[in-house]
Design a protein around this motif. Structure first.
Motif, PDB file in Angstrom:
ATOM      1  N   THR A   1     -34.648  31.010 -15.176  1.00  0.00           N
ATOM      2  CA  THR A   1     -34.698  32.006 -14.106  1.00  0.00           C
ATOM      3  C   THR A   1     -34.194  33.353 -14.598  1.00  0.00           C
ATOM      4  O   THR A   1     -34.818  34.389 -14.344  1.00  0.00           O
ATOM      5  CB  THR A   1     -33.872  31.529 -12.901  1.00  0.00           C
TER       6      THR A   1
ATOM      7  N   ILE B   1     -36.279  36.904 -14.928  1.00  0.00           N
ATOM      8  CA  ILE B   1     -35.823  38.172 -14.361  1.00  0.00           C
ATOM      9  C   ILE B   1     -35.791  39.257 -15.438  1.00  0.00           C
ATOM     10  O   ILE B   1     -36.273  40.371 -15.233  1.00  0.00           O
ATOM     11  CB  ILE B   1     -34.462  38.000 -13.669  1.00  0.00           C
TER      12      ILE B   1
ATOM     13  N   TYR C   1     -38.048  43.264 -10.977  1.00  0.00           N
ATOM     14  CA  TYR C   1     -36.976  42.337 -11.333  1.00  0.00           C
ATOM     15  C   TYR C   1     -35.937  42.209 -10.222  1.00  0.00           C
ATOM     16  O   TYR C   1     -35.314  41.153 -10.073  1.00  0.00           O
ATOM     17  CB  TYR C   1     -36.315  42.730 -12.655  1.00  0.00           C
ATOM     18  N   ARG C   2     -35.756  43.249  -9.443  1.00  0.00           N
ATOM     19  CA  ARG C   2     -34.794  43.153  -8.334  1.00  0.00           C
ATOM     20  C   ARG C   2     -35.259  42.142  -7.297  1.00  0.00           C
ATOM     21  O   ARG C   2     -34.470  41.347  -6.798  1.00  0.00           O
ATOM     22  CB  ARG C   2     -34.586  44.517  -7.688  1.00  0.00           C
TER      23      ARG C   2
ATOM     24  N   ALA D   1     -37.308  39.707  -7.958  1.00  0.00           N
ATOM     25  CA  ALA D   1     -37.250  38.399  -8.615  1.00  0.00           C
ATOM     26  C   ALA D   1     -35.874  37.774  -8.416  1.00  0.00           C
ATOM     27  O   ALA D   1     -35.756  36.592  -8.071  1.00  0.00           O
ATOM     28  CB  ALA D   1     -37.553  38.533 -10.110  1.00  0.00           C
ATOM     29  N   GLN D   2     -34.832  38.574  -8.598  1.00  0.00           N
ATOM     30  CA  GLN D   2     -33.466  38.071  -8.416  1.00  0.00           C
ATOM     31  C   GLN D   2     -33.201  37.742  -6.947  1.00  0.00           C
ATOM     32  O   GLN D   2     -32.667  36.683  -6.625  1.00  0.00           O
ATOM     33  CB  GLN D   2     -32.461  39.095  -8.910  1.00  0.00           C
TER      34      GLN D   2
ATOM     35  N   ALA E   1     -35.222  34.637  -5.837  1.00  0.00           N
ATOM     36  CA  ALA E   1     -34.673  33.433  -6.470  1.00  0.00           C
ATOM     37  C   ALA E   1     -33.407  32.981  -5.750  1.00  0.00           C
ATOM     38  O   ALA E   1     -33.227  31.789  -5.471  1.00  0.00           O
ATOM     39  CB  ALA E   1     -34.392  33.679  -7.945  1.00  0.00           C
TER      40      ALA E   1
ATOM     41  N   ALA F   1     -38.257  33.020  -8.537  1.00  0.00           N
ATOM     42  CA  ALA F   1     -38.137  34.255  -9.326  1.00  0.00           C
ATOM     43  C   ALA F   1     -39.518  34.800  -9.687  1.00  0.00           C
ATOM     44  O   ALA F   1     -39.745  36.016  -9.641  1.00  0.00           O
ATOM     45  CB  ALA F   1     -37.319  34.011 -10.590  1.00  0.00           C
TER      46      ALA F   1
ATOM     47  N   ALA G   1     -40.977  38.462  -8.629  1.00  0.00           N
ATOM     48  CA  ALA G   1     -41.371  39.436  -9.652  1.00  0.00           C
ATOM     49  C   ALA G   1     -42.810  39.892  -9.472  1.00  0.00           C
ATOM     50  O   ALA G   1     -43.125  41.066  -9.651  1.00  0.00           O
ATOM     51  CB  ALA G   1     -41.190  38.841 -11.040  1.00  0.00           C
TER      52      ALA G   1
END
Length: 108
Positions: free
Chosen positions: A21, A25, A35-36, A38-39, A42, A60, A64
């Motif tokens: 994970t 990211i 990516y923000r 994705a975090q 997740a 994630a 993304a």
């Protein structure tokens, strides 16, 4: 025997799922994806998955890419509803669209 095997699998993959994970990211950040999200997705949706480990990288990825993963699947002719991992962020979708347009223009 099956219960023990499944629990050992969960235990053995606990750390690798989380490392994957984090890798997704970082990969999203490097590739210019969100990516923000994705975090955030997740952290929010990993628990929606039946597996204690599979939900982390799946959520994630959805964050993304700004897509929804999960939903209805067919197994042996039977419809099985899976949980959803989704990012409903218009900003992520428009950024992804702009990235694909830039890629097309560069590669003409």
């Amino acid at each position: 025997l099956g219960f023990f095997s499944a629990k050992m699998d969960d235990l053995a993959n606990f750390i690798p799922a989380r490392i994957t994970t984090v890798g997704f990211i970082f990969g999203a950040a490097i590739a210019g994806y969100d990516y923000r999200s994705a975090q955030k997705i997740a952290m929010r949706d990993h628990k929606n998955h039946k597996s204690p480990n599979a939900g982390w990288p799946e959520a994630a990825t959805a964050g993304a890419l700004g897509i929804q993963l999960g939903g209805a699947n067919v197994y042996f002719g039977e419809i099985v509803e899976k949980t959803h991992h989704r990012q409903q962020n218009e900003r992520a979708r428009s950024r992804r669209h702009q990235q694909s347009r830039n890629f097309d223009e560069k590669n003409r």
